[in-house]
Design a protein around this motif. Structure first.
Motif, PDB file in Angstrom:
ATOM      1  N   GLY A  33      17.939  33.742  71.231  1.00  0.00           N
ATOM      2  CA  GLY A  33      16.677  34.133  70.593  1.00  0.00           C
ATOM      3  C   GLY A  33      16.333  35.595  70.788  1.00  0.00           C
ATOM      4  O   GLY A  33      15.276  36.034  70.342  1.00  0.00           O
ATOM      5  N   CYS A  34      17.201  36.376  71.443  1.00  0.00           N
ATOM      6  CA  CYS A  34      16.847  37.767  71.736  1.00  0.00           C
ATOM      7  C   CYS A  34      17.350  38.704  70.625  1.00  0.00           C
ATOM      8  O   CYS A  34      18.546  38.947  70.497  1.00  0.00           O
ATOM      9  CB  CYS A  34      17.436  38.188  73.078  1.00  0.00           C
ATOM     10  N   ALA A  35      16.422  39.232  69.841  1.00  0.00           N
ATOM     11  CA  ALA A  35      16.798  40.121  68.727  1.00  0.00           C
ATOM     12  C   ALA A  35      17.346  41.441  69.247  1.00  0.00           C
ATOM     13  O   ALA A  35      18.243  42.037  68.654  1.00  0.00           O
ATOM     14  CB  ALA A  35      15.577  40.375  67.859  1.00  0.00           C
ATOM     15  N   ARG A  36      16.827  41.896  70.392  1.00  0.00           N
ATOM     16  CA  ARG A  36      17.286  43.181  70.949  1.00  0.00           C
ATOM     17  C   ARG A  36      18.789  43.137  71.224  1.00  0.00           C
ATOM     18  O   ARG A  36      19.547  43.971  70.775  1.00  0.00           O
ATOM     19  CB  ARG A  36      16.507  43.488  72.233  1.00  0.00           C
ATOM     20  N   ARG A  37      19.184  42.116  71.942  1.00  0.00           N
ATOM     21  CA  ARG A  37      20.599  42.014  72.276  1.00  0.00           C
ATOM     22  C   ARG A  37      21.447  41.766  71.022  1.00  0.00           C
ATOM     23  O   ARG A  37      22.526  42.334  70.866  1.00  0.00           O
ATOM     24  CB  ARG A  37      20.820  40.883  73.288  1.00  0.00           C
ATOM     25  N   GLU A 287      17.641  34.331  83.361  1.00  0.00           N
ATOM     26  CA  GLU A 287      19.099  34.208  83.176  1.00  0.00           C
ATOM     27  C   GLU A 287      19.713  35.535  82.729  1.00  0.00           C
ATOM     28  O   GLU A 287      20.907  35.760  82.871  1.00  0.00           O
ATOM     29  CB  GLU A 287      19.442  33.144  82.119  1.00  0.00           C
ATOM     30  N   CYS A 288      18.908  36.419  82.132  1.00  0.00           N
ATOM     31  CA  CYS A 288      19.429  37.716  81.663  1.00  0.00           C
ATOM     32  C   CYS A 288      20.050  38.497  82.815  1.00  0.00           C
ATOM     33  O   CYS A 288      20.948  39.298  82.617  1.00  0.00           O
ATOM     34  CB  CYS A 288      18.311  38.564  81.064  1.00  0.00           C
ATOM     35  N   MET A 289      19.538  38.252  84.050  1.00  0.00           N
ATOM     36  CA  MET A 289      20.018  39.041  85.184  1.00  0.00           C
ATOM     37  C   MET A 289      21.512  38.865  85.405  1.00  0.00           C
ATOM     38  O   MET A 289      22.170  39.748  85.933  1.00  0.00           O
ATOM     39  CB  MET A 289      19.263  38.651  86.476  1.00  0.00           C
ATOM     40  N   SER A 291      23.617  38.011  82.854  1.00  0.00           N
ATOM     41  CA  SER A 291      24.379  37.992  81.605  1.00  0.00           C
ATOM     42  C   SER A 291      24.165  39.196  80.697  1.00  0.00           C
ATOM     43  O   SER A 291      24.829  39.306  79.678  1.00  0.00           O
ATOM     44  CB  SER A 291      24.059  36.702  80.822  1.00  0.00           C
ATOM     45  N   CYS A 292      23.259  40.111  81.042  1.00  0.00           N
ATOM     46  CA  CYS A 292      23.019  41.222  80.111  1.00  0.00           C
ATOM     47  C   CYS A 292      22.769  42.525  80.860  1.00  0.00           C
ATOM     48  O   CYS A 292      22.041  42.556  81.862  1.00  0.00           O
ATOM     49  CB  CYS A 292      21.825  40.906  79.206  1.00  0.00           C
ATOM     50  N   GLU A 293      23.359  43.583  80.348  1.00  0.00           N
ATOM     51  CA  GLU A 293      23.276  44.898  80.986  1.00  0.00           C
ATOM     52  C   GLU A 293      21.861  45.471  80.974  1.00  0.00           C
ATOM     53  O   GLU A 293      21.536  46.355  81.749  1.00  0.00           O
ATOM     54  CB  GLU A 293      24.214  45.890  80.272  1.00  0.00           C
ATOM     55  N   LEU A 294      21.009  44.979  80.079  1.00  0.00           N
ATOM     56  CA  LEU A 294      19.660  45.536  79.965  1.00  0.00           C
ATOM     57  C   LEU A 294      18.625  44.771  80.792  1.00  0.00           C
ATOM     58  O   LEU A 294      17.426  44.992  80.659  1.00  0.00           O
ATOM     59  CB  LEU A 294      19.220  45.519  78.493  1.00  0.00           C
ATOM     60  N   ALA A 295      19.116  43.874  81.648  1.00  0.00           N
ATOM     61  CA  ALA A 295      18.193  42.961  82.333  1.00  0.00           C
ATOM     62  C   ALA A 295      17.087  43.673  83.109  1.00  0.00           C
ATOM     63  O   ALA A 295      15.924  43.279  83.034  1.00  0.00           O
ATOM     64  CB  ALA A 295      18.977  42.036  83.258  1.00  0.00           C
ATOM     65  N   PHE A 296      17.438  44.734  83.852  1.00  0.00           N
ATOM     66  CA  PHE A 296      16.406  45.398  84.672  1.00  0.00           C
ATOM     67  C   PHE A 296      15.341  46.048  83.791  1.00  0.00           C
ATOM     68  O   PHE A 296      14.162  46.023  84.096  1.00  0.00           O
ATOM     69  CB  PHE A 296      17.041  46.434  85.603  1.00  0.00           C
TER      70      PHE A 296
HETATM   71  S1  SF4 Z   1      18.209  41.501  79.105  1.00  0.00           S
HETATM   72 FE1  SF4 Z   1      19.446  41.421  77.230  1.00  0.00          FE
HETATM   73  S2  SF4 Z   1      19.303  39.293  76.522  1.00  0.00           S
HETATM   74 FE2  SF4 Z   1      17.689  39.608  78.050  1.00  0.00          FE
HETATM   75  S3  SF4 Z   1      15.911  40.189  76.862  1.00  0.00           S
HETATM   76 FE3  SF4 Z   1      16.914  42.083  77.407  1.00  0.00          FE
HETATM   77  S4  SF4 Z   1      18.300  42.540  75.719  1.00  0.00           S
HETATM   78 FE4  SF4 Z   1      17.655  40.419  75.526  1.00  0.00          FE
END
Ligand code: SF4
Length: 361
Positions: A33-37, A287-289, A291-296
């Motif tokens: 559901g994350c449009a950014r990613r 869960e982003c922590m 699985s995604c580089e932008l988590a912080f």
């Molecule tokens: S960390 Fe990645 S997946 Fe999570 S909200 Fe940000 S862009 Fe979306």
């Protein structure tokens, strides 16, 4: 190049694209559901660089040590025309491999361009489908559609055709000790293999074959005990295939997401990057922590605007419809009056608050 590809190139600007791999796609499906990613990945934008530029360097990804060990193990398994791998498949899995023609697809001539390697992979796969002969592909270039945009995959795997079915082989350097491996690592390897299976099925179907021509079992090659010797197991991917396929199909189409963004938007590193990223709606979850580089970055933004997302989907579901932490606290303390739609939740929150006050003395 079609309009969508041109628009995605514009979003990336002059920065070279990053390649997807099964790890990034499996992670992408963790938050469909994350449009950014979805947009950053569709435009092949390097999220690690974005996070660093914006002051929230990513601590996500494999360590250099793990990458080096993985590469060495893979090199060893594939040495001498995959001799070790072929012996394993014959001895350990009892697969009959009468004859092996190994095609190295990491380059075409001296050219390693993505599209050329993809075309060559298609060509050789079509030939293998037609002839039915046992064939191994090393580093095939595959492609998978993500929300309507094509993503190329450069797997570190061999795809092998046995008795009319293709198998994905995933080589991982983690250890299998006394027949047992770390379940988290096996689950991650299974998710990645499932992405390759889907991409290989897509290509096979485009070439006139059927999805069943690609086995739902992957061959997982790992290190045996405390040695560097390889061992192999068949891993049933049916569950992972179902989950990833479902989540990919639920992702909003990239074209629809792009329609909501300003025409001139670009993610070139520089002054406007922070604002450009802020224009992309995110859907942070704990869960982003992993699985995604932008988590912080996203966690910080979610905290700053008081979003309930930082507490996880479970809490959001239980407080269905309330989106802000201050509203939850206000309802619990009785400083905010609930509308009729939140009356039940407000009552539970007030009771929980009273109980915690009582316990605190
Ligand atoms: S960390 Fe990645 S997946 Fe999570 S909200 Fe940000 S862009 Fe979306």
């Amino acid at each position: 190049m079609n309009d969508l590809a041109v628009r995605l190139d514009q979003l990336r600007g002059s920065v070279p694209p990053v390649r997807h791999n099964a790890r990034t796609i499996a992670a992408l499906t963790a938050n469909p559901g994350c449009a950014r990613r979805a947009i950053l990945d569709a435009a092949a934008i390097d999220k690690t660089t974005v996070a660093r530029e914006l002051g929230f360097p990513s601590q996500f990804g494999q360590s250099q040590f793990a990458i080096t060990r993985g590469n060495e193990f893979e090199r060893m398994v594939k040495a001498n025309g995959c001799a070790e791998l072929i012996a394993l498949l014959r001895d350990k899995l009892g697969l009959s491999i009468p004859e092996v023609a190994l095609s190295d697809l990491s380059e075409v001539g001296d050219n390693s361009s993505t599209t050329l390697r993809y075309q060559r992979t298609r060509q050789l796969l079509a030939r293998a489908l037609e002839s039915g002969e046992g064939t191994m592909f090393d580093h095939p270039m595959l492609r998978i559609d993500i929300a309507g945009a094509a993503a190329y995959l450069e797997p570190d795997v061999v795809a092998i055709q046995l008795a009319g079915q293709f198998y994905v082989v995933e080589i991982k350097s983690f250890a299998v000790i006394d027949g047992q491996a770390d379940p988290t690592q096996v689950a991650a390897a299974a998710r990645q293999s499932a992405v390759y299976v889907l991409a290989l099925r897509q290509m096979v179907c485009e070439l006139g074959g059927s999805g069943d021509d690609v086995s739902h079992n992957a061959i997982l090659v790992c290190a045996k005990d405390f040695t560097n010797r390889p061992t192999a197991e068949l891993v049933d991917l049916r569950k992972q295939l179902g989950v990833i396929e479902r989540q990919l199909s639920r992702m909003t189409s990239i074209s629809s997401l792009l329609e909501t963004l300003p025409e001139e938007l670009t993610f070139e590193p520089g002054e406007g990057l922070g604002e450009a990223i802020a224009d992309l709606p995110a859907r942070y979850a704990p869960e982003c922590m992993s699985s995604c580089e932008l988590a912080f970055l996203c966690r910080e933004q979610a905290r700053a605007c008081g979003s309930l997302d930082v507490l996880g989907r479970g809490v959001c579901d239980q407080l269905g419809g309330i989106e802000r932490v201050d509203l939850v606290l206000g309802l619990a303390r009785g400083t905010v009056t609930a509308g009729p739609e939140f009356a039940d939740i407000a009552q539970i929150l007030r009771r929980a608050h009273a109980l915690s006050e009582e316990l605190a003395g």
